[in-house]
Design an enzyme around this catalytic site. Structure first.
Site, PDB file in Angstrom:
ATOM      1  N   ARG A  68      -2.688   6.803  13.542  1.00  0.00           N
ATOM      2  CA  ARG A  68      -3.322   5.498  14.139  1.00  0.00           C
ATOM      3  C   ARG A  68      -2.311   4.756  14.910  1.00  0.00           C
ATOM      4  NH1 ARG A  68      -5.200   2.307  10.371  1.00  0.00           N
ATOM      5  NH2 ARG A  68      -7.035   1.816  11.463  1.00  0.00           N
ATOM      6  N   ILE A  69      -1.026   4.737  14.082  1.00  0.00           N
ATOM      7  CA  ILE A  69      -0.067   3.460  14.684  1.00  0.00           C
ATOM      8  C   ILE A  69       0.478   4.307  15.953  1.00  0.00           C
ATOM      9  CG2 ILE A  69       2.131   2.463  14.435  1.00  0.00           C
ATOM     10  CD1 ILE A  69       1.118   2.153  11.436  1.00  0.00           C
ATOM     11  N   ASP A  85       3.869  15.963  17.069  1.00  0.00           N
ATOM     12  CA  ASP A  85       2.939  15.803  16.014  1.00  0.00           C
ATOM     13  C   ASP A  85       2.604  17.064  15.789  1.00  0.00           C
ATOM     14  OD1 ASP A  85       0.896  15.149  14.067  1.00  0.00           O
ATOM     15  OD2 ASP A  85       0.935  13.116  14.601  1.00  0.00           O
ATOM     16  N   PRO A 112       4.606   9.660   8.606  1.00  0.00           N
ATOM     17  CA  PRO A 112       4.679   9.142   7.083  1.00  0.00           C
ATOM     18  C   PRO A 112       6.168   9.829   6.593  1.00  0.00           C
ATOM     19  CG  PRO A 112       3.153  10.842   7.136  1.00  0.00           C
ATOM     20  CD  PRO A 112       3.433  10.543   8.610  1.00  0.00           C
ATOM     21  N   ALA A 165       8.420   2.779  10.516  1.00  0.00           N
ATOM     22  CA  ALA A 165       7.654   3.733   9.705  1.00  0.00           C
ATOM     23  C   ALA A 165       8.161   3.764   8.329  1.00  0.00           C
ATOM     24  CB  ALA A 165       7.638   5.053  10.451  1.00  0.00           C
ATOM     25  N   ARG A 166       9.144   4.523   8.062  1.00  0.00           N
ATOM     26  CA  ARG A 166       9.807   4.330   6.811  1.00  0.00           C
ATOM     27  C   ARG A 166      11.293   4.538   6.822  1.00  0.00           C
ATOM     28  NH1 ARG A 166       6.349   1.995   5.270  1.00  0.00           N
ATOM     29  NH2 ARG A 166       5.041   2.275   3.526  1.00  0.00           N
ATOM     30  N   ASP A 183      12.709  -1.892  11.403  1.00  0.00           N
ATOM     31  CA  ASP A 183      12.007  -2.794  10.537  1.00  0.00           C
ATOM     32  C   ASP A 183      12.140  -2.064   9.267  1.00  0.00           C
ATOM     33  OD1 ASP A 183      10.055  -5.108  10.012  1.00  0.00           O
ATOM     34  OD2 ASP A 183       8.630  -3.462   9.630  1.00  0.00           O
ATOM     35  N   GLU A 193      15.743  -0.104   0.968  1.00  0.00           N
ATOM     36  CA  GLU A 193      15.426  -1.774   1.297  1.00  0.00           C
ATOM     37  C   GLU A 193      14.556  -1.901  -0.005  1.00  0.00           C
ATOM     38  OE1 GLU A 193      12.200  -0.844   4.396  1.00  0.00           O
ATOM     39  OE2 GLU A 193      10.770  -1.581   3.104  1.00  0.00           O
ATOM     40  N   HIS A 217      10.985  -5.210   7.142  1.00  0.00           N
ATOM     41  CA  HIS A 217       9.805  -4.758   6.639  1.00  0.00           C
ATOM     42  C   HIS A 217       8.579  -5.666   6.886  1.00  0.00           C
ATOM     43  CE1 HIS A 217       7.639  -1.182   4.490  1.00  0.00           C
ATOM     44  NE2 HIS A 217       7.109  -1.551   5.482  1.00  0.00           N
TER      45      HIS A 217
HETATM   46  N1  NAD Z   1       6.669  -1.195   8.921  1.00  0.00           N
HETATM   47  C1  NAD Z   1       5.508  -1.667   8.469  1.00  0.00           C
HETATM   48  O1  NAD Z   1       5.154  -2.659   8.146  1.00  0.00           O
HETATM   49  C2  NAD Z   1       4.437  -0.494   8.418  1.00  0.00           C
HETATM   50  C3  NAD Z   1       3.197  -0.705   7.930  1.00  0.00           C
HETATM   51  C4  NAD Z   1       2.046   0.335   8.072  1.00  0.00           C
HETATM   52  C5  NAD Z   1       2.613   1.713   8.202  1.00  0.00           C
HETATM   53  N2  NAD Z   1       3.880   1.853   8.467  1.00  0.00           N
HETATM   54  C6  NAD Z   1       4.302   3.380   8.205  1.00  0.00           C
HETATM   55  O2  NAD Z   1       3.696   3.925   9.580  1.00  0.00           O
HETATM   56  C7  NAD Z   1       3.383   5.344   9.092  1.00  0.00           C
HETATM   57  C8  NAD Z   1       2.292   5.857   9.954  1.00  0.00           C
HETATM   58  O3  NAD Z   1       1.027   4.956   9.915  1.00  0.00           O
HETATM   59  P1  NAD Z   1      -0.149   5.642  10.414  1.00  0.00           P
HETATM   60  O4  NAD Z   1      -1.262   4.732  10.003  1.00  0.00           O
HETATM   61  O5  NAD Z   1      -0.253   5.866  11.871  1.00  0.00           O
HETATM   62  O6  NAD Z   1      -0.288   7.018   9.638  1.00  0.00           O
HETATM   63  P2  NAD Z   1      -1.311   8.164  10.037  1.00  0.00           P
HETATM   64  O7  NAD Z   1      -1.501   9.149   8.760  1.00  0.00           O
HETATM   65  O8  NAD Z   1      -2.341   7.747  10.957  1.00  0.00           O
HETATM   66  O9  NAD Z   1      -0.482   9.117  11.126  1.00  0.00           O
HETATM   67  C9  NAD Z   1       0.747   9.848  10.865  1.00  0.00           C
HETATM   68  C10 NAD Z   1       0.816  10.919  11.755  1.00  0.00           C
HETATM   69  O10 NAD Z   1       2.171  11.717  11.430  1.00  0.00           O
HETATM   70  C11 NAD Z   1       1.982  12.836  11.524  1.00  0.00           C
HETATM   71  N3  NAD Z   1       2.861  13.847  10.799  1.00  0.00           N
HETATM   72  C12 NAD Z   1       2.883  13.941   9.376  1.00  0.00           C
HETATM   73  N4  NAD Z   1       3.919  14.505   9.026  1.00  0.00           N
HETATM   74  C13 NAD Z   1       4.464  15.293  10.150  1.00  0.00           C
HETATM   75  C14 NAD Z   1       5.494  15.966  10.587  1.00  0.00           C
HETATM   76  N5  NAD Z   1       6.259  16.817   9.530  1.00  0.00           N
HETATM   77  N6  NAD Z   1       5.853  16.167  11.600  1.00  0.00           N
HETATM   78  C15 NAD Z   1       5.293  15.459  12.615  1.00  0.00           C
HETATM   79  N7  NAD Z   1       4.209  14.686  12.621  1.00  0.00           N
HETATM   80  C16 NAD Z   1       3.678  14.583  11.349  1.00  0.00           C
HETATM   81  C17 NAD Z   1       0.251  13.216  11.402  1.00  0.00           C
HETATM   82  O11 NAD Z   1      -0.133  14.316  11.429  1.00  0.00           O
HETATM   83  C18 NAD Z   1      -0.258  11.902  11.722  1.00  0.00           C
HETATM   84  O12 NAD Z   1      -0.722  12.188  13.043  1.00  0.00           O
HETATM   85  C19 NAD Z   1       2.904   5.445   7.470  1.00  0.00           C
HETATM   86  O13 NAD Z   1       3.135   6.567   6.868  1.00  0.00           O
HETATM   87  C20 NAD Z   1       4.047   3.963   6.985  1.00  0.00           C
HETATM   88  O14 NAD Z   1       4.976   4.794   6.485  1.00  0.00           O
HETATM   89  C21 NAD Z   1       4.974   0.962   8.341  1.00  0.00           C
END
Ligand code: NAD
Length: 332
Positions: A157-158, A177, A208, A235-236, A260, A265, A297
């Protein structure tokens, strides 16, 4: 009308209160608010609740889940998107059902692009100079996005929203991905990881944290990158081996970073450490390096996202208990 559901909200922040109050009424809930993050010391606050809502900085490890189960808690709804803090295997073993939050992806996607622009235009370097009344130009020359290749790792999604945002800049966009999306294909080119690493001028992480992705950016993957690459992580923190990143920045292999999130953290971010001295050694080193933007964050932190997060967490608990299913349940 059925009777109010008793739930406990851990890590409840004042800025969430208006959303909590609205949803508490709309969903007929009786919420016990606990300021502290869920952890062994405060788990007993959940006494009398069938469900609890938590945030990504709460401790939902096996020992804490075991205590929750003893109190009769059956449902855990995180108000965060990332759920690496929840021991899903332990939850399954204890018969607990878990959900995470889905909220506007624009909050993080916009922030990631902002960090990319800040790093690209050396804004931190300029701002630090400006504090000392130095408005000179040498050393702050930037690059234009249109001439660059941006690699997006993770097109969920992001990541997809980042790609959509980036498409307005005219840059070349590479994507990596394990699951490829048709929507992404119209704006970006899917490549393998090595190609993304070796051809990108900016790399932005949107996957993730899992066992496969932990330290996906490490000494070896950094060695495959272009000299002068810029890294953005919203992300993380654990996706990046921070020691390797620091080495890369020191050696100038990496020309800048927008971070971020950071390894270690927990307990540092979202807290005021002004009176504590150095809260984290690696954060202190990163902040001292040229062209590194460190934020605590906060990429998620918009009015829209906060309301979505509370709404998603409470709706999940209500749906779990009253309907037996929640749209954001994590199944594994
Ligand atoms: N900084 C912040 O404030 C904040 C806020 C929200 C989310 N996040 C982080 O952003 C991440 C992504 O969020 P999202 O909503 O887009 O998640 P999402 O589940 O919609 O997308 C994650 C994508 O990563 C891909 N993926 C997973 N494992 C993989 C791998 N080994 N190799 C390649 N691709 C892989 C998945 O197929 C998926 O398309 C979250 O998991 C979270 O950790 C951070």
């Amino acid at each position: 009308m059925d009777s109010a559901l008793h739930i406990t909200a851990f890590a409840a922040r004042p800025d969430e209160q208006a959303s909590f109050a609205r949803l508490e009424k709309e969903l007929n809930l009786s919420i016990k608010y606990v300021k502290s993050n869920l952890g062994k010391d405060v788990v007993s606050e959940a006494q009398g609740s069938e469900g609890v809502t938590i945030l990504g900085n709460c401790d939902a490890s096996a020992p804490v889940l075991e205590e929750l189960a003893k109190l009769g808690v059956k449902f855990i709804a995180s108000r965060s998107a990332g759920y690496n803090n929840i021991d899903l295997e332990a939850a399954k073993r204890l018969g607990m059902r878990v959900s995470n939050a889905r909220y506007s992806p624009h909050c993080v996607a916009d922030f990631a692009v902002m960090l990319a622009l800040m790093v690209n235009r050396r804004v931190m370097v300029a701002l630090k100079r400006n504090i000392g009344n130095d408005y000179s130009l040498p050393g702050i020359q930037g690059q234009e996005m249109e001439n660059m290749t941006v690699g997006v790792m993770g097109t969920g999604r992001i990541g997809r929203t980042v790609i959509s945002n980036l498409s307005g800049f005219g840059c070349k966009i590479l994507a990596y991905d394990t699951f490829q999306s048709e929507e992404v294909r119209s704006k970006a080119t899917y490549v393998d990881l090595d190609t993304l690493l070796s051809e990108s001028d900016i790399i932005t992480l949107h996957m993730p944290l899992t066992e496969e992705t932990r330290h996906i950016i490490n000494k070896d993957t950094i060695a495959k990158m272009k000299t002068g690459v810029k890294l953005i992580n919203t992300a993380r923190g654990e996706l990046v081996d921070t020691s390797a990143l620091i080495e890369g920045l020191k050696s100038k292999k990496i020309a800048g970073a927008g971070l971020d999130v950071l390894e270690g953290e927990l307990g540092v971010y979202h807290t005021d450490h002004r009176l504590d001295g150095v809260a984290n050694d690696q954060i202190a080193i990163l902040k001292s390096l040229s062209n590194v933007v460190v934020t605590g964050h906060m990429a998620f932190y918009t009015d829209q996202a906060v309301d979505d997060m509370v709404s998603c967490g409470l709706t999940s608990l209500s749906d779990f208990i009253r309907k037996g299913a929640a749209a954001c349940e994590i199944t594994c």
